[in-house]
Design an enzyme around this catalytic site. Sequence first.
Site, PDB file in Angstrom:
ATOM      1  N   GLY A   1     -26.155 -20.118   5.002  1.00 35.46           N
ATOM      2  CA  GLY A   1     -25.386 -21.112   5.725  1.00 35.46           C
ATOM      3  C   GLY A   1     -25.321 -22.441   5.009  1.00 35.46           C
ATOM      4  O   GLY A   1     -25.519 -22.529   3.800  1.00 35.46           O
TER       5      GLY A   1
ATOM      6  N   LEU B   1     -20.495 -13.419   5.226  1.00 38.25           N
ATOM      7  CA  LEU B   1     -20.314 -14.237   4.035  1.00 38.25           C
ATOM      8  C   LEU B   1     -21.506 -14.281   3.089  1.00 38.25           C
ATOM      9  O   LEU B   1     -21.400 -13.911   1.937  1.00 38.25           O
ATOM     10  CB  LEU B   1     -19.882 -15.665   4.389  1.00 38.25           C
ATOM     11  CG  LEU B   1     -19.436 -16.431   3.129  1.00 38.25           C
ATOM     12  CD1 LEU B   1     -18.321 -15.716   2.399  1.00 38.25           C
ATOM     13  CD2 LEU B   1     -19.048 -17.850   3.444  1.00 38.25           C
ATOM     14  N   ASP B   2     -22.639 -14.745   3.521  1.00 33.04           N
ATOM     15  CA  ASP B   2     -23.751 -14.917   2.585  1.00 33.04           C
ATOM     16  C   ASP B   2     -24.628 -13.672   2.497  1.00 33.04           C
ATOM     17  O   ASP B   2     -25.818 -13.748   2.221  1.00 33.04           O
ATOM     18  CB  ASP B   2     -24.609 -16.122   2.993  1.00 33.04           C
ATOM     19  CG  ASP B   2     -23.837 -17.424   2.864  1.00 33.04           C
ATOM     20  OD1 ASP B   2     -22.805 -17.414   2.184  1.00 33.04           O
ATOM     21  OD2 ASP B   2     -24.271 -18.417   3.454  1.00 33.04           O
ATOM     22  N   GLU B   3     -24.030 -12.510   2.737  1.00 33.42           N
ATOM     23  CA  GLU B   3     -24.839 -11.309   2.855  1.00 33.42           C
ATOM     24  C   GLU B   3     -24.398 -10.203   1.909  1.00 33.42           C
ATOM     25  O   GLU B   3     -24.911  -9.094   1.977  1.00 33.42           O
ATOM     26  CB  GLU B   3     -24.749 -10.777   4.301  1.00 33.42           C
ATOM     27  CG  GLU B   3     -25.550 -11.560   5.289  1.00 33.42           C
ATOM     28  CD  GLU B   3     -27.009 -11.132   5.298  1.00 33.42           C
ATOM     29  OE1 GLU B   3     -27.404 -10.284   4.487  1.00 33.42           O
ATOM     30  OE2 GLU B   3     -27.745 -11.663   6.135  1.00 33.42           O
TER      31      GLU B   3
END
Lengths: 288, 288, 288, 288
Positions: free
Chosen positions: D204, D230-232
Amino acid sequence: MSRSADTWIMTAQCPSRLGTVDVVTRFLKESRCYITEQQSFDDSLAEHFFIRTEFRPLDADFDPEDFHARFAPRAAEFGMAFDLTAPDSRVPVVIMVSKADHCLNDLLYRYRTGQLPIEIRAVVSNHPDLKPLADWHGLPYHHFPVTAETKAEQEARVWGVIEETGAELVILARYMQVLSSELCERLAGRAINIHHSLLPGFKGAKPYHQAYAKGVKLVGATAHYINDDLDEGPIITQGVESVSHVDYPEDLVEKGRDIERLTLARAVAYHVERRVFLNDQRTVVFTR
Amino acid sequence: MSRSADTWIMTAQCPSRLGTVDVVTRFLKESRCYITEQQSFDDSLAEHFFIRTEFRPLDADFDPEDFHARFAPRAAEFGMAFDLTAPDSRVPVVIMVSKADHCLNDLLYRYRTGQLPIEIRAVVSNHPDLKPLADWHGLPYHHFPVTAETKAEQEARVWGVIEETGAELVILARYMQVLSSELCERLAGRAINIHHSLLPGFKGAKPYHQAYAKGVKLVGATAHYINDDLDEGPIITQGVESVSHVDYPEDLVEKGRDIERLTLARAVAYHVERRVFLNDQRTVVFTR
Amino acid sequence: MSRSADTWIMTAQCPSRLGTVDVVTRFLKESRCYITEQQSFDDSLAEHFFIRTEFRPLDADFDPEDFHARFAPRAAEFGMAFDLTAPDSRVPVVIMVSKADHCLNDLLYRYRTGQLPIEIRAVVSNHPDLKPLADWHGLPYHHFPVTAETKAEQEARVWGVIEETGAELVILARYMQVLSSELCERLAGRAINIHHSLLPGFKGAKPYHQAYAKGVKLVGATAHYINDDLDEGPIITQGVESVSHVDYPEDLVEKGRDIERLTLARAVAYHVERRVFLNDQRTVVFTR
Amino acid sequence: MSRSADTWIMTAQCPSRLGTVDVVTRFLKESRCYITEQQSFDDSLAEHFFIRTEFRPLDADFDPEDFHARFAPRAAEFGMAFDLTAPDSRVPVVIMVSKADHCLNDLLYRYRTGQLPIEIRAVVSNHPDLKPLADWHGLPYHHFPVTAETKAEQEARVWGVIEETGAELVILARYMQVLSSELCERLAGRAINIHHSLLPGFKGAKPYHQAYAKGVKLVGATAHYINDDLDEGPIITQGVESVSHVDYPEDLVEKGRDIERLTLARAVAYHVERRVFLNDQRTVVFTR
């Protein structure tokens, strides 16, 4: 590392030529050997080929001697040397030390806990100091003092232990004596030394003091095979650590211990996992 | 890094003696200068003392000249040299290059984005190739070709630029000419060179080719002040990178570029943030 | 590291205020204490000041109690807490373990060879497995089994050992039990735990398996002070190692052992060399 | 790196089965393709096989289409997907940025100097700031502002550029907008993002501020393929840097820039050198 209990290693090398990979992998398939990991490299300057394969035989009655016999003629066509390593094999080892115990202690720990697939057959030293450490691990400890006059004789005793124990690998874990050319030659490619500098920088004695004098900001350690020129054998792996102006020579000595023992242990692991190939004065190392 | 807008730096050094820290910190307190960070080191072998202090003047009318004048007599008692650096100061710099642009590009980027408190006054080269890069950044570019015959003359022109621009620091960002002893001496302690090896290993030409021949498993870069012996000046910082058997000499050259430019940039930052002190053939570097 | 035989350490901290450095260094000078190394930091967000000084008393009859008594009133003016550590002091320690011995073995080696200025008073475990290792080092080993039902009672016995031995520091060297909040609170700031991940990533159980599932390319270890939330205490230092797709969870466990023991040993060294200061949920660590 | 001018890359993957290596290497030999480097891995948990081969065709009239046509039936037997990459191929790329230019500048430098075998077809941004940088490199720059209301429309324009330019790879070089699930899905496996933390830690916004609050001693960067979360997405590579108590959040931001750009550049190099394979939520990366 955790090679599973049924995984064999095959290594091979030969002069460069079309078909070097194929001759290995085709045979493995025909022999119902399941490849789990493979790395190959063809050195275009040296014109030499290297391959390392981990495989699981699919048939329960896999017979390494039969494998060897059947592959030998194909290998011969390529002038290929090859080797098989069994899942449960342990390399017989002799460790040589003087008074410093940090490398020995580290190797014994990894040996005792099964992290290194080696079988330590003896510890040889020119000093008596580290006998209690060997004793606690239940290992024979040979104290062979040495002077300039008795060097030849002492090395004969060392060689005797290597022969009698059937050691395949000799580990110089901070053995602070210069070996004679004769012994170096006999041990070429099968003895690993740890030198406490980033070779070829700071060869010879007191490398940390040399490093201090030059004001370097990194010190390191080099694990290498010995050959006739002591600090010049083929390098297996090197480690490095930051230092600063607050580090006097004795601090470098102390700081260097961790990087020495980690570098030596890594080199031994690479060797016994059959990851290292001699390539003239250099090495090919198939790391993970 | 992000020194806040009101933070000054004071550096000082002198022969070892009781009270060296106190003479500095007591004066700072009396001058209502608030210390935010301080590091000192007393070299017991060299018997020399070094200190670096970051401070915020609490009074709006802080006057560095007055500070200087008032502290000078106290410093004199200790044979102490000292220096003040203002929050907004930028070190005037001349960069010297040849054809390789990786170090120049990196320095220009950090300069353009305000990461390095420098003011680049000129780029000097023995080749015309990097002029467009300097142009885009709006920087004067001096192309001074050099041959064995014109070396003295060319160096005079280089020196002319350094003098005219008032450069305090010269950065040899892969300038591939050996400087004359005369120029080296003039630049001693105020010119930083990047050498593409872990000095003192692989001095001289083609260090990556030397490294390949030796089969090393680590390559590196060394940023150092120049002195009369070219690759032998006091080391500021060193960087290192792993390599392997698959890296031919030209791969080492390519791999080395990142570590060269990062190491040089770090050395320049240390210098302009007043973190580096010459200590005979070595340096004291108060890193963060 | 090799602090020389006559070097004391003074640490101090207090709320930010003009003169914090001066009050320390002036007193040291007046007391004829020669500063060899000093680092200070003023945290502008927390508004708190930290200082660590190494010094050599110039007078043979240096008396720490007298030093303490004379400095106390000056410190009081600043609300300053301070501490003196003698050259030959050794921190009394209790080590807690379960079955894994890699951290214990490493700490015992450094203890036995004098690399860590600690005095291990006891080893406590919920399993009997590591008794021989403690025995060989001549250390008392307390086997206190624990179940959900007996936890309170077992922790009382643990606490008993800590009290009786006068341990200043408790090292959780892979003790695989969650401590109660009560014990955590009692040990806050004086117990160091090693967690096998880069906290705050992968808190809780089986961090290497979590790391494998996420496909990370770096694993690490975190040494931290415990507080009431187990894996959340102030971090002292962290270490990291590269991994790849060939590393299954059990390989990560094995690879992680070296970085765990090095990270824990470094944290312990920082603590006993008085380099670490608690700063709310964070730490100030004056490294070398 | 310096793949020689006649070296092709072949990659392949399929479900695990006896003969997967053999089907590739036998065909290469029959086609008179000389293998210079090869790595294979069989994931025993996922039961999937991956192989990457560098080879030189020995015959001057090597025809990749013919190669493809002849190998396709053999591959089909194994359910094997495979791909050939020509020596001179360059991957068409679109780069997306916002205001921060450190990653863009680094990629453009490597592109301009031929270190990355890519062809940048366009730079797309939600801000106008970096146009001059693109201009100097002679690259089209599309400024597509975005608001909550115009997001769908803006992403349609972005997608239009990707389609029109025929970009195979999209690089999110610090593009500070969250992409819609639709665009993420379209770009799954062909867009690389750089996140400024060691994922999955500090997902995040403002990861450096999160890192400061937690008092970590290492910060890092993660290059990963984007997927719907998204950040995965699957991690390609990660980098790390030491920090300390003197680093306020803005220092972490500044320190992180180098590790971000190096990590992103390394991931892009791995991708375009065909070293990366998706393996469900993880990756297989055959590094050098």
